[in-house]
Structure formats: structure tokens, C-alpha cells
Design an enzyme around this catalytic site. Structure first.
Site, PDB file in Angstrom:
ATOM      1  CG  ASN A  18     123.003  49.630 -16.178  1.00  0.00           C
ATOM      2  OD1 ASN A  18     123.502  50.248 -15.266  1.00  0.00           O
ATOM      3  ND2 ASN A  18     122.017  48.796 -15.968  1.00  0.00           N
ATOM      4  CB  CYS A  82     122.147  56.499 -13.947  1.00  0.00           C
ATOM      5  SG  CYS A  82     122.451  54.837 -14.615  1.00  0.00           S
ATOM      6  N   GLY A  83     125.452  56.076 -12.871  1.00  0.00           N
ATOM      7  CA  GLY A  83     126.849  56.051 -13.274  1.00  0.00           C
ATOM      8  C   GLY A  83     127.081  55.570 -14.691  1.00  0.00           C
ATOM      9  CB  CYS A 217     124.377  49.386 -10.772  1.00  0.00           C
ATOM     10  SG  CYS A 217     123.835  50.902  -9.963  1.00  0.00           S
ATOM     11  CB  THR A 219     125.625  55.052  -8.603  1.00  0.00           C
ATOM     12  OG1 THR A 219     124.427  54.328  -8.913  1.00  0.00           O
ATOM     13  CG2 THR A 219     125.721  56.306  -9.469  1.00  0.00           C
TER      14      THR A 219
END
Length: 281
Positions: A18, A82-83, A217, A219
Site C-alpha cells: 500500500n 487506513c491501517g 489493506c 483495516t
């Protein structure tokens, strides 16, 4: 910063594939009203810097947190949380002098606590408590049987469990779930999970705002573990293998979800506003 300059310092970060552009907004002082437009232009692949999201870090509004962020998806939509970006933010904040290795920052979802191992580029964040858990929702899935589960782990996530998530057309199915009437009007992220054993799952995520599958991702990984644990399929500490092949560690501790993994500063440099069609207000 000299506001007559057309170059703005940036930091390109990635967590499990990410990727995000970070801007230190303390001196730039870009108003919130301009941030969405910046996100669309900066995050555009090939024509901009290219990223899944744009994040502005700035001074805390009060003493309850060490600093705060403004997070925008690549399409210009603002996200509560956003984790993977939170892990990147934690590392960069220490490097930029916003806070020490253990700190808390403000997000739209609430305060996020980060523990940063700078030397090993590893960050553990405590996400906001999961809410709105719904198991076995009846939502039609083209060509597939079963039910969908839902939980908000800072942002909304639908979770579909399948024996072979690797073989699914996540872009098509994810878009169907993301815009389904059952999750209107806000929409949802869509996760497809294969339970490998009680301590390991494979997860693929279609992200709202990116409008495509992403390499990871945070979360979404949290949502996958919260759901599979609630269904009795996994333990409370699980390794989540992402689409990019990286491993995220998710643990449920006293009702809170913790996310742990690598965060990397890929490069720092300057972007030229004129090339992106941007100006400073």
C-alpha cells in the site's frame, strides 16, 4: 517554506505494498478545502507521483494527541482511517520530529496509538475499537453462494469467506459489493478471505476510494480477523497474507485490534506543482 517556490517536499511511503505520499503540512499550511484536489492529482499514476492515498501531517489541535493527519484516497475522497497508512505515518512522524517512538495521533476515526521500532522499520498500531459487527448478511454475490459479514475497523469492511480467494475476480466482485444497496450510502471496502488454519488467513481487498484491488489493506486485515474470530474459525492472533505476499500481524487484545508490520520510506524529495496542475492558495 518559501511559498513562491513551486516545489513541495514529499515522502513516499509503503506498507505491505500500500503506497502513500506524505506531506508535512506544518509549514506548507495547505487548507483542508484544497486537499481533495491535491490527492486526485498527486496520486494519479503515470501523470502524478502515484499512490493509493495522500496524507497531510500537521500539529495536534489539542493536547490529547501528538499530531493529526488528513487522509485522502486516490480519488479525492476523505477516509476516516487506513491501517497501513497509519503505520507509515507513525514511522515518518518520528523521523520528522512530530513525536517519540510511542505516541498517539488524531484521525477522523479517533485517536490511533503507535509503537515504532525505527531501526527495524516496524510499527504496531492500536486501531479504534471495531464496531457494527454483523455476521451472515444476505447479500447477493454473482456466481457465488453464502453470506457476507460486516464490521467497521475504522472504515467499513464487508468480508466474504471462500475456499479459494486467490481464484476470485476481486475487481468485479469487489465493485459489486462496494456499491451494493446493503451498504449504501457510504459504500464499503470488500474483502475476500481464505482461512488457511487457525492462525493464518489469506486476504484480498477491493478498496473503496482506490476502486480496485490493492496489494494490502490494514483495516481490511483487521476486519478479516475480527470476523473469522467471531465465527470461531481463527484464534485472536493471526498472520494475514496479503495480495502482495507480505504478512501483517493482527491481534485482538482486550477488545482492541492491533496491527503490526513493516513500514518503509521509499524516497523523499520534491514534487513540482506546475507539472501537476497545482498551485498554493
Amino acid at each position: 517554506m518559501n511559498r513562491n517556490m513551486n516545489a513541495v517536499p514529499i515522502h513516499k511511503m509503503q506498507g505491505c505494498g500500500n503506497d502513500f505520499v506524505f506531506i508535512d503540512n506544518r509549514k506548507l499550511a495547505l487548507p483542508v478545502s484544497a486537499m481533495a484536489d491535491w490527492a486526485k492529482k498527486v496520486c494519479r499514476r503515470a501523470f502524478g507521483v502515484g499512490a493509493d492515498g495522500l496524507v497531510f501531517l500537521e500539529e495536534a489541535p489539542d493536547a490529547s494527541v501528538d499530531y493529526r493527519w488528513h487522509f485522502y484516497n486516490a480519488d479525492g475522497s476523505r477516509a476516516e482511517m487506513c491501517g497501513n497508512a497509519s503505520r507509515c505515518a507513525g514511522l515518518l512522524a518520528v523521523k520528522l520530529g512530530f513525536a517519540g517512538p510511542v505516541h498517539t495521533f488524531g484521525s477522523d476515526a479517533g485517536p490511533i496509538r503507535a509503537e515504532v521500532d525505527v531501526e527495524n522499520c516496524e510499527v504496531k498500531v492500536q486501531l479504534t475499537p471495531p464496531k457494527g459487527l454483523e455476521l451472515n448478511k444476505s447479500v447477493d454475490m454473482p456466481g457465488l453462494e453464502g453470506t457476507i459479514h460486516f464490521v467497521n475497523t475504522g472504515v467499513p469492511h464487508a468480508v466474504y469467506i471462500h475456499d479459494d480467494a486467490a481464484g476470485l475476480n476481486v475487481k468485479t466482485l469487489g465493485a459489486h459489493v462496494r456499491y451494493h444497496a446493503a451498504f449504501a450510502p457510504a459504500g464499503t471496502n470488500a474483502n475476500f478471505v481464505t482461512v488457511l488454519d487457525r492462525n493464518n488467513i489469506h486476504l484480498r481487498t477491493y478498496e473503496r476510494g482506490v476502486e480496485d484491488e490493492t496489494y494490502a489493506c490494514g483495516t481490511g486485515a483487521a476486519a478479516g480477523v475480527v470476523v473469522t474470530n467471531a465465527l470461531g474459525l481463527t484464534e485472536s492472533s493471526v498472520n494475514v497474507r496479503s495480495s502482495g505476499g507480505e504478512i501483517l500481524g493482527i491481534s485482538i487484545e482486550n477488545g482492541c485490534v492491533h496491527l503490526k508490520g513493516k513500514a518503509l520510506n521509499v524516497y523523499s524529495g520534491e514534487m513540482y506543482l506546475e507539472a501537476l496542475g497545482l498551485t498554493l492558495p
